[in-house]
Design an enzyme around this catalytic site. Structure first.
Site, short mmCIF file in Angstrom:
data_model
loop_
_atom_site.label_atom_id
_atom_site.label_comp_id
_atom_site.label_asym_id
_atom_site.label_seq_id
_atom_site.Cartn_x
_atom_site.Cartn_y
_atom_site.Cartn_z
N LYS A 106 0.87 -1.19 0.00
CA LYS A 106 0.00 0.00 0.00
C LYS A 106 0.89 1.22 0.00
O LYS A 106 2.04 1.16 0.47
CB LYS A 106 -0.86 0.02 1.27
CG LYS A 106 -2.08 0.91 1.14
CD LYS A 106 -3.23 0.15 0.55
CE LYS A 106 -4.41 1.01 0.22
NZ LYS A 106 -5.57 0.19 -0.21
N ASP A 119 -6.96 4.14 -4.57
CA ASP A 119 -7.65 4.02 -3.28
C ASP A 119 -8.28 5.40 -3.05
O ASP A 119 -8.50 6.13 -4.03
CB ASP A 119 -6.67 3.62 -2.16
CG ASP A 119 -7.38 3.19 -0.87
OD1 ASP A 119 -7.87 2.05 -0.80
OD2 ASP A 119 -7.47 4.01 0.08
#
Ligand code: NDP
Ligand code: 2IT
Length: 453
Positions: free
Chosen positions: A126, A166
Site C-alpha cells: 500500500k 484508493d
C-alpha cells in the site's frame, strides 16, 4: 484475549507506537489466528505472524512540487512493501491529508490477507501521500502525480510492485502516474492497475469493488435462503466504491436510502434510483462537488452535516436491512453498530477497509448477523486488478462479461473459503475468523516453503 495475543500486541505497540490503526488491524487478525496456532505449532515456531507484521520494506520520500502559481509544496510519499510470499506487492495508493505511516501499514497488512483470499498470485502493499487532491485543478494534480512518481518509479515494476487506486486516487491520477512512469522508464508495462480502457485497463475495474461487495452480501444472504430483492440498504461514502455498490444493489432489486461524504450525508426515503445515481456520478466524478447538492435537486431528501466530534454517525441510525460502509476506516463505532442492529440491519458488507472498530465488530459477532469484513467483502477491486495484470501479460483484453463472470466467481469462492475456514476452526458463521485464517494459511505455507528471508 489469549496470552499469546497479549504478548504480541505489547511488543507491536512498544516497537511501533502511535500507529493505532495498525495495532487494531493486527489485533483482529492475531485473535483469529490464535485458533490456528494452537493446532499448528509449526506456524508459531516459524514465527510466521511476527514476520508478517513487519513490512519487508518501507519507502518514505519527499515529494516537492511547484503549483500553477509557482508556489513550492512539500508532501510525504510512502510505499509499504508488506509481503511478497505469493506474488509481487500489490495494493492501492491513497492521497488524503490523514495519510501517515500507521494508516498505510494497516492497509498494507490487510491487503496481504485480502490478496491471498482472491486466489490470484499477488503479495500485499500500500502507499500514498498526505497530499489533498480536494478542490485542486487538474494541472496541480498532474504536477503532484509526476513529482510523486519521480521517486516511486525506482521501487515498482510489473513483476515487483503494482500500485492502483484508493481514496483520492482514481482514473485521472492513475493516468498521470502512468504517463510519468512510462516516460522515466521508457517502457509500456502493466505497472499500475485501474488504467484507462484504451491504454491497458480492464473493463469492470472501476465497478469491481462495489460490485464485489454486493456479490459478497448476496452470497451471505443465500446462507439464509434470501436475496437482496426488496432490501433497504444504507451506503456510506459517495466515491468509487459507494457509487458502484449502489448500482449493483439496484440491479439486484434492493433500495438504497443513504450516501455521504466527509461533510455530511443524505437520506432519501424514496430511494436513490438509476437517474439519481447518474446525477451523483456526474456531481462527484466530473464536477467534483459535494453530496449536499443532492438535496438541492431532489427536494424530498434530507441532508445532515457530520462532524468529527459526534459520538455516533446518524447515517447508521435508520431502519434498514443491509449496510455497506464504503467511505473510510472506523466509520462504525460500537454505538453505530448497536444502532444498526437495533434498526433491523442484519447484513453488513464492508466496501471500505476496516470501517468498523473492534468493539463494533464484536457487537456484530455477538448478535450473529451476516457480517462480511472488508478483507473479504471488498476484495473484488484487487481481484479485477489481478485480472488486469493477466490481460496486460497476455496483451489481450477480455470482454465485460468475461471479467464480470470471473469477479462473481472469485467473490463466491472467497465466501466459501470464509465459511469453510470458520467451520473448520469451530466458529461457524464468523466471517472474520474465516477471512483471517483463509488469507493467512496460503501466505504462511508459502513463507515456510521459501525459508527465512
Ligand atoms: P474515493 O476517494 O473514491 O471516495 C471516498 C469517499 O469516502 C468519499 O465520499 C469521501 O468523502 C469519503 N471519505 C474519505 N475519507 C473520509 C473520512 N476521513 N471521513 C468521512 N468520509 C471520508 O475512495 P474509494 O471509494 O476508492 O474508497 C473508499 C473506501 O474503500 C476506502 O476505505 C478504501 O480503502 C476502500 N477500498 C477501495 C478500493 C478501490 O478499488 N478503490 C478497493 C477496496 C477497498 P470526501 O469526498 O468528502 O473526502
Ligand atoms: O484496498 C484495496 O484493495 C484497493 N484499494 C485496491 C488495490 C488494487 O491493487 O487494486
Amino acid at each position: 484475549m489469549s496470552d499469546y495475543v497479549k504478548d504480541l500486541m505489547a511488543e507491536v505497540k512498544a516497537k511501533h507506537p502511535a500507529q493505532p490503526e495498525f495495532h487494531q488491524a493486527v489485533q483482529e487478525v492475531a485473535e483469529s489466528l490464535s485458533l490456528v496456532l494452537e493446532r499448528h505449532p509449526e506456524y508459531k515456531s516459524a514465527r510466521i505472524l511476527e514476520r508478517i507484521i513487519e513490512p519487508e520494506r518501507v519507502i518514505i520520500f519527499r515529494v516537492p512540487w511547484v503549483d500553477d502559481q509557482g508556489e513550492i509544496h512539500i508532501n510525504i510519499g510512502y510505499r509499504i512493501e508488506m509481503n511478497s510470499a505469493i506474488g509481487p506487492y500489490k495494493g492501492g495508493l491513497r492521497f488524503h491529508p490523514s495519510v501517515n505511516l500507521g494508516i498505510l501499514k494497516f492497509l498494507a497488512f490487510e491487503q496481504v490477507f485480502k490478496n491471498s483470499l482472491t486466489s490470484l498470485p499477488m503479495g500485499g502493499g500500500k502507499g500514498g501521500s498526505d497530499f489533498d487532491p480536494k478542490g485542486k485543478s487538474d494541472l496541480k494534480i498532474m504536477r503532484f502525480c509526476q513529482a510523486f512518481m519521480s521517486e516511486l518509479f525506482r521501487h515498482i515494476g510489473p513483476n515487483t510492485d503494482v500500485p492502483a487506486g484508493d481514496i483520492g486516487v482514481g482514473g485521472r491520477e492513475i493516468g498521470y502516474l502512468f504517463g510519468q512512469y512510462k516516460k522515466l522508464r521508457n517502457e509500456f508495462t502493466g505497472v499500475l492497475t485501474g488504467k484507462g480502457l484504451n491504454w491497458g485497463g480492464s473493463l469492470i475495474r472501476p465497478e469491481a469493488t462495489g460490485y464485489g461487495a454486493v456479490y459478497f452480501a448476496a452470497e451471505m444472504l443465500t446462507t439464509r435462503n434470501q436475496t437482496l430483492e426488496g432490501k433497504i440498504c444504507l451506503v456510506s461514502g459517495s466515491g468509487n466504491v459507494a457509487q458502484y455498490t449502489v448500482e449493483k444493489i439496484l440491479d439486484l432489486g434492493g433500495k438504497v436510502v443513504t450516501l455521504s461524504d466527509s461533510n455530511g450525508y443524505i437520506y432519501d426515503e424514496e430511494g436513490i434510483n438509476k437517474e439519481k445515481l447518474n446525477f451523483i456520478m456526474e456531481l462527484k466524478n466530473v464536477r467534483r462537488g459535494r453530496i449536499k447538492e443532492y438535496v438541492d435537486k431532489y427536494k424530498k431528501a434530507v441532508y445532515t452535516p457530520l462532524d468529527d466530534n459526534m459520538d455516533h454517525n446518524p447515517l447508521w441510525d435508520h431502519k434498514a436491512h443491509c449496510a455497506f460502509p464504503s467511505a473510510t476506516q472506523n466509520e462504525i463505532n460500537a454505538k453505530d453498530a448497536l444502532n444498526l442492529v437495533n434498526n433491523g440491519v442484519y447484513v453488513v458488507s464492508e466496501g471500505a477497509n476496516m470501517p468498523t472498530t473492534i468493539d463494533g465488530v464484536n457487537i456484530f459477532l455477538d448478535k450473529k448477523i451476516l457480517y462480511g469484513p472488508g478483507k473479504a467483502a471488498n476484495a473484488g477491486g484487487v481481484s479485477v486488478s489481478g485480472l488486469e495484470m493477466s490481460q496486460n501479460s497476455q496483451r489481450l483484453p477480455w470482454t465485460r462479461e468475461e471479467v464480470d463472470a470471473r469477479l462473481s466467481l472469485i467473490m463466491k469462492n472467497i465466501h466459501k473459503t470464509c465459511v469453510d475456514m470458520s467451520n473448520r476452526f469451530g466458529t461457524p458463521g464468523n466471517y472474520v475468523n474465516g477471512a483471517n485464517i483463509g488469507g493467512f494459511l496460503k501466505v504462511a505455507d508459502a513463507m515456510i516453503d521459501q525459508g527465512v528471508v
